[in-house]
Write a protein that holds these residues in place. Structure first.
Motif, short mmCIF file in Angstrom:
data_model
loop_
_atom_site.label_atom_id
_atom_site.label_comp_id
_atom_site.label_asym_id
_atom_site.label_seq_id
_atom_site.Cartn_x
_atom_site.Cartn_y
_atom_site.Cartn_z
N GLU A 75 0.83 -1.21 0.00
CA GLU A 75 0.00 0.00 0.00
C GLU A 75 0.86 1.25 0.00
N THR A 76 0.60 2.10 -0.97
CA THR A 76 1.18 3.45 -0.92
C THR A 76 0.13 4.40 -1.47
N ASP A 77 0.37 5.69 -1.35
CA ASP A 77 -0.54 6.65 -1.98
C ASP A 77 0.20 7.39 -3.10
N TRP A 78 0.86 6.63 -3.94
CA TRP A 78 1.43 7.23 -5.15
C TRP A 78 1.48 6.17 -6.24
N TRP A 79 1.66 6.61 -7.45
CA TRP A 79 1.63 5.70 -8.59
C TRP A 79 2.90 4.86 -8.60
N ASN A 80 2.70 3.58 -8.90
CA ASN A 80 3.84 2.65 -8.90
C ASN A 80 4.52 2.69 -10.28
N TYR A 81 5.09 3.84 -10.59
CA TYR A 81 5.74 3.99 -11.90
C TYR A 81 6.89 2.99 -12.03
N GLY A 82 6.86 2.19 -13.09
CA GLY A 82 7.89 1.17 -13.27
C GLY A 82 8.90 1.56 -14.33
N GLY A 83 10.03 0.85 -14.32
CA GLY A 83 11.00 1.00 -15.41
C GLY A 83 12.31 1.62 -14.99
N LEU A 84 13.10 1.91 -16.03
CA LEU A 84 14.40 2.59 -15.81
C LEU A 84 14.08 4.08 -15.72
N THR A 85 13.72 4.51 -14.54
CA THR A 85 13.12 5.84 -14.37
C THR A 85 14.16 6.95 -14.27
N ARG A 86 15.42 6.58 -14.07
CA ARG A 86 16.48 7.60 -14.07
C ARG A 86 17.58 7.18 -15.04
N SER A 87 18.48 8.12 -15.30
CA SER A 87 19.51 7.92 -16.34
C SER A 87 20.36 6.66 -16.11
N VAL A 88 20.79 6.10 -17.23
CA VAL A 88 21.70 4.95 -17.20
C VAL A 88 22.95 5.34 -17.98
N SER A 89 24.11 5.02 -17.44
CA SER A 89 25.35 5.41 -18.13
C SER A 89 26.46 4.40 -17.83
N LEU A 90 27.54 4.54 -18.58
CA LEU A 90 28.75 3.75 -18.30
C LEU A 90 29.80 4.71 -17.76
N ILE A 91 30.40 4.35 -16.66
CA ILE A 91 31.41 5.22 -16.05
C ILE A 91 32.71 4.44 -15.93
N ASP A 92 33.75 5.00 -16.52
CA ASP A 92 35.09 4.40 -16.41
C ASP A 92 35.84 5.04 -15.26
N VAL A 93 36.49 4.25 -14.47
CA VAL A 93 37.35 4.80 -13.41
C VAL A 93 38.68 4.06 -13.44
N PRO A 94 39.75 4.71 -12.96
CA PRO A 94 41.02 3.98 -12.86
C PRO A 94 40.89 2.83 -11.86
N GLU A 95 41.85 1.92 -11.86
CA GLU A 95 41.75 0.79 -10.93
C GLU A 95 41.74 1.27 -9.48
N GLU A 96 42.47 2.36 -9.23
CA GLU A 96 42.40 3.00 -7.92
C GLU A 96 41.49 4.22 -8.09
N PHE A 97 40.35 4.22 -7.42
CA PHE A 97 39.40 5.31 -7.67
C PHE A 97 38.64 5.74 -6.42
N ILE A 98 38.15 6.97 -6.50
CA ILE A 98 37.39 7.54 -5.39
C ILE A 98 35.97 6.98 -5.46
N ASP A 99 35.58 6.24 -4.45
CA ASP A 99 34.23 5.70 -4.46
C ASP A 99 33.26 6.64 -3.73
N GLN A 100 33.51 6.85 -2.44
CA GLN A 100 32.61 7.72 -1.68
C GLN A 100 33.41 8.81 -1.01
N TYR A 101 32.73 9.90 -0.69
CA TYR A 101 33.37 10.96 0.09
C TYR A 101 32.32 11.72 0.85
N ASP A 102 32.78 12.32 1.93
CA ASP A 102 31.92 13.14 2.76
C ASP A 102 32.73 14.37 3.11
N VAL A 103 32.32 15.51 2.59
CA VAL A 103 33.07 16.76 2.79
C VAL A 103 32.09 17.77 3.38
#
Ligand code: GCB
Length: 623
Positions: free
Chosen positions: A206-234
Motif C-alpha cells: 500500500e502506498t498513496d502514489w503511482w507505482n511507476y515502473g521502469g528505468l526511471t532515471r539515467s543509465v550510463s557507463l562510467i570508467d574509473v582507474p583501478e584505484e578510484f574515489i568511491d565515496q566521500y563526505d566533505v
C-alpha cells in the motif's frame, strides 16, 4: 585497498569467471541461482556519479512486456540459462524456436517510467525487458561501471549475455561492475525491470502514489582507474570555525596512498593518507569561507584527487544542529517554511527526473516563500538535490519506509538498510539536506519501533552531521492532539502529520485544538491539507472546492502558532500527483488533489494563503 569483485548488497554480481552456457531446448532450463557468487564486499556507491565523465545510455531501448516473466523463468519456474538476456537471433537450422526479437520490439525511452509512455502500460505491474546496443572502447587499467540512476522496483542486468547485477529498491542509484563483460566494439545490455508490489518490499503493497515502473532515471557507463574515489563526505565542522572535515574512500588503493582536496576559490588545499580501511580522513582550514544558507546558497568547486582519479564537485558548507527545541542553521535558530513535494513530473506527469522538473517544482516552492522542502516519500533524483543546493532550499530526505511494512521481518529490515545506505552514500554532500527521515506514518508498535530505531542508529553512524526525523501519527483526546509515539525517543526532530478539516472534523476545529507533545524537541508539522480540484469553486464548506482547501489552511495557522516548539511545517502537498487510491470521477480522476498547484501548473487559492503567511512570516517562529 583491493576489493574484487565489487557489487551491492542487494546487487549480486556474478563472478568474473562465469560463462553463459549456450544450450538448446529444455536441456538449457537449468537453475543457475545457486551458482551465483555472494557479494564479496561492500557495494560501490560512486558518490557524485553525475559529476564524472560518462557514456550515456539514455534514449530508446527495445522493450518486451513479459507479464509471466517467461524470458527469465522456465515452465517449471527455474531460472533459464538461455533467457532473453542472451538477445539471440533465429538462424536457419535452429533446433529450437527463438520466440522474441529485440530488434523488432517497440522502444521505451530511458530515463522514464513506462506507465506514461504507452497507454497499455498505464496500470502495468510486472516485468518488462529492455535492450540497447552500444559501441565501446574499454581502456587499459580501468574499471567500468554500469551506473543506474534508479530502476523501480527490482532489476536484473546483463551485458553481452553475462549477468552483471541484480538490484532491489526503486529510488536509489546503483552500480554494476561490467569490466569483465564489456569488450571493444559492439556490445549490448539487457535489463529486466519488475515493479510488482510485494508485502515484504520497501515500500510495501500500500502506498498513496503511482507505482511507476521502469528505468526511471539515467543509465550510463562510467570508467574509473583501478584505484578510484568511491565515496566521500566533505562538510563543515560543527565545532571549529572554518574547518572542513570528512573522508574519502578510495577503492583499489594501498594503505598510505595519497588523497588531495582542493578548494581553489579559497586557496585551500590539504592531503591525507589512506588507512587500512581504504579511507583518508580530511581536515582542511578554509579561512574566509562563506557559509551556505537559503539566503546565500554559496557553492564552492571542490576537487578531490586520488592517484589517477579526480572528482570535481560543487559543495556548500553549513552546519545544522538542535539546541533544546530549536533548530540551528549555522548556529542561528531557523523556522522551516516548507512544502511537501512528490516526485511527480509537472505538466507531463510520470516520474520527475530532469533538471527542468526540479527547477519547476523547486521554483514553485520558492515562489511560495519556502526555505524548506520535504521530498516525499523516497529519495528523489539527484537533479532535485543539485537544484535545491543551487536555489537555497533546505531538504528533508526520506527513505521509503511508508505505512505498515513487515516490521518483524529481518529481510525487510535488510532491504530498508540497503536503501538507506544508498540514499546517504550518494547524497551526503548536498548542503541542502539537513534531515534524514526514517519513516512516514508507521503503526505504533514494538516491532516498528525497534525496526526504525535500528535505521536511525545506522543513519547516525553513517552521518553524524545531520538530524534524524520521521513523520509520526498523532492520537487525539477530545480537542487535544497528543504526540507520544514511542519512536520520538530515537529522533532529533519530531515530524507529525495531521488532517484536521479533511480526514477529521472541520477546518474550524483547528481553532480549538491544543497540542500535548511529550518530547522536548523541535517539532515539524510534516503534513496537513485537503483536496481541491483546480478551478472548482463554491462555499467554504463545499468539499473539493478551492475555497474549502483555502479554509483549511486559514484555520491551521493560529493553531500552529500555539505550539511553542513548532520549528517548521511542510503542508501536503505542492502539486497534485497520481495515485490509484483516488478514483473519484470528475474530481480526482486518479490524482491526489491536495496540491496547492494542479499537475498542469494552476495555482489554487490555498497557494496564495500560504504564500502570504510565509512572506509576511505570520506563521512560525524560530525560537
Ligand atoms: C498521508 C500520507 C501521504 C498521503 C496523504 C493523503 O498522511 O503521508 O502519503 O498522500 O496523507 O493525501 O492522504
Amino acid at each position: 585497498m583491493k576489493r574484487l569483485p565489487i557489487c551491492l548488497s542487494a546487487c549480486v554480481n556474478v563472478g568474473f569467471a562465469r560463462r553463459i552456457v549456450f544450450a538448446a531446448g529444455a536441456a538449457a532450463l537449468l537453475a543457475v541461482s545457486a551458482a551465483w557468487a555472494a557479494p564479496a564486499s561492500a557495494p560501490i556507491v560512486l558518490t557524485g556519479a553525475d559529476r564524472r565523465p560518462a557514456t550515456s545510455l539514455d534514449g530508446d531501448w527495445a522493450s518486451i512486456v513479459d507479464p509471466y516473466f517467461s524470458g527469465l523463468f522456465s515452465f517449471h519456474h527455474q531460472e533459464k540459462t538461455n533467457g532473453w538476456f542472451l538477445n539471440q537471433k533465429a538462424k536457419p537450422g535452429d533446433t529450437f524456436p527463438i520466440e522474441y526479437d529485440f530488434s523488432k520490439a517497440p522502444a521505451l525511452k530511458v530515463p522514464a517510467d513506462w506507465n506514461t509512455q504507452r497507454e497499455s502500460l498505464f496500470y502495468y505491474e510486472g516485468p518488462i525487458w529492455y535492450e540497447r546496443d552500444f559501441t565501446y572502447q574499454p581502456k587499459e587499467h580501468t574499471r567500468t561501471f554500469l551506473h543506474v540512476g534508479a530502476a523501480n522496483y527490482r532489476s536484473w542486468f546483463w551485458v553481452n549475455g553475462q549477468k552483471v547485477c541484480e538490484h532491489e529498491g526503486g529510488y536509489t542509484s546503483f552500480n554494476c561492475d561490467v569490466t569483465a563483460a564489456i569488450h571493444a566494439g559492439n556490445n549490448f545490455v539487457v535489463a529486466a525491470v519488475d515493479n510488482t508490489r510485494h508485502e515484504d518490499n520497501v515500500p510495501t503493497l500500500e502506498t498513496d502514489w503511482w507505482n511507476y515502473g521502469g528505468l526511471t532515471r539515467s543509465v550510463s557507463l562510467i570508467d574509473v582507474p583501478e584505484e578510484f574515489i568511491d565515496q566521500y563526505d566533505v562538510h563543515l565542522s560543527r565545532g571549529e570555525g572554518s574547518v572542513i572535515e570528512g573522508w574519502v574512500q578510495v577503492e583499489g588503493s594501498q594503505p598510505g596512498a595519497k588523497v588531495e582536496i582542493e578548494i581553489p576559490e579559497l586557496g585551500a588545499k590539504a592531503t591525507a593518507a589512506v588507512g587500512g580501511d581504504g579511507r583518508a580522513v580530511i581536515y582542511l582550514k578554509a579561512t574566509g569561507l562563506e557559509r551556505w544558507s537559503p539566503e546565500a546558497p554559496k557553492l564552492y568547486n571542490v576537487i578531490l584527487r586520488a592517484g589517477q582519479d579526480a572528482v570535481k564537485e560543487e559543495i556548500g558548507f553549513r552546519t545544522v544542529e538542535t539546541r533544546g527545541t530549536e533548530i540551528l542553521l549555522n548556529g542561528k535558530p531557523i523556522f522551516l517554511r516548507g512544502i511537501s513535494i512528490h516526485a511527480e513530473a509537472p505538466y507531463r506527469t510520470g516520474r520527475a527526473n530532469t533538471d527542468k522538473d526540479a527547477e519547476t517544482l523547486l521554483g514553485w516552492a520558492k515562489e511560495l516563500g519556502c526555505n524548506f522542502v520535504r521530498l516525499a516519500h523516497h529519495p528523489h533524483d539527484e537533479t532535485m538535490l543539485r537544484a535545491a543546493d543551487r536555489m537555497g532550499l533546505l531538504v528533508w530526505s526520506e527513505n521509503p519506509v511508508y505505512w505498515a511494512l513487515e516490521f518483524d521481518n529481518p529481510k525487510v529490515l535488510a532491504k530498508a538498510e540497503q536503501q538507506l545506505d544508498e540514499e546517504i552514500g550518494t547524497s551526503r554532500n548536498h548542503a541542502s539536506i539537513i534531515l534524514w527521515s526514517m519513516a512516514n506514518e508507521t503503526p505504533n508498535n514494538e516491532a516498528r519501533t525497534q525496526f526504525i530505531e535500528t535505521l536511525a542508529a545506522r543513519a547516525r553512524s553513517l552521518d553524524s552531521t545531520r538530524l534524524i526525523t520521521a513523520a509520526l501519527l498523532v492520537r487525539a483526546d477530545g480537542h487535544t492532539k497528543i504526540v507520544d509515539d514511542a519512536l520520538g525517543k530515537a529522533l532529533d526532530v519530531i515530524g507529525v502529520n495531521e488532517y484536521i478539516g479533511w480526514y477529521e472534523q472541520h477546518p474550524e476545529t483547528a481553532d480549538s485544538t491544543e497540542w500535548r507533545i511529550d518530547y522536548q524537541k523541535p517539532l515539524i508539522v510534516s503534513e496537513f491539507g485537503g483536496g481541491a480540484k483546480a478551478g472548482l469553486h463554491g462555499g467554504e464548506n463545499d468539499r473539493w472546492t478551492e475555497e474549502y482547501q483555502a479554509n483549511i489552511y486559514r484555520h491551521q495557522f493560529g493553531m500552529l502558532n500555539r505550539i511553542p516548539q513548532l520549528r517548521g511545517m511542510s503542508p501536503w502537498v505542492l502539486m497534485d500527483f497520481r495515485s490509484p487510491n483516488r478514483p473519484l470521477v470528475g474530481i480526482q480522476d486518479e490524482f491526489n488533489r491536495k496540491g496547492l498547484i494542479s499537475d498542469q501548473g494552476q495555482r489554487k487559492q490555498a497557494f496564495f494563503i500560504l504564500q502570504k503567511a510565509y512572506k509576511e512570516q505570520t506563521v512560525g517562529k524560530p525560537e
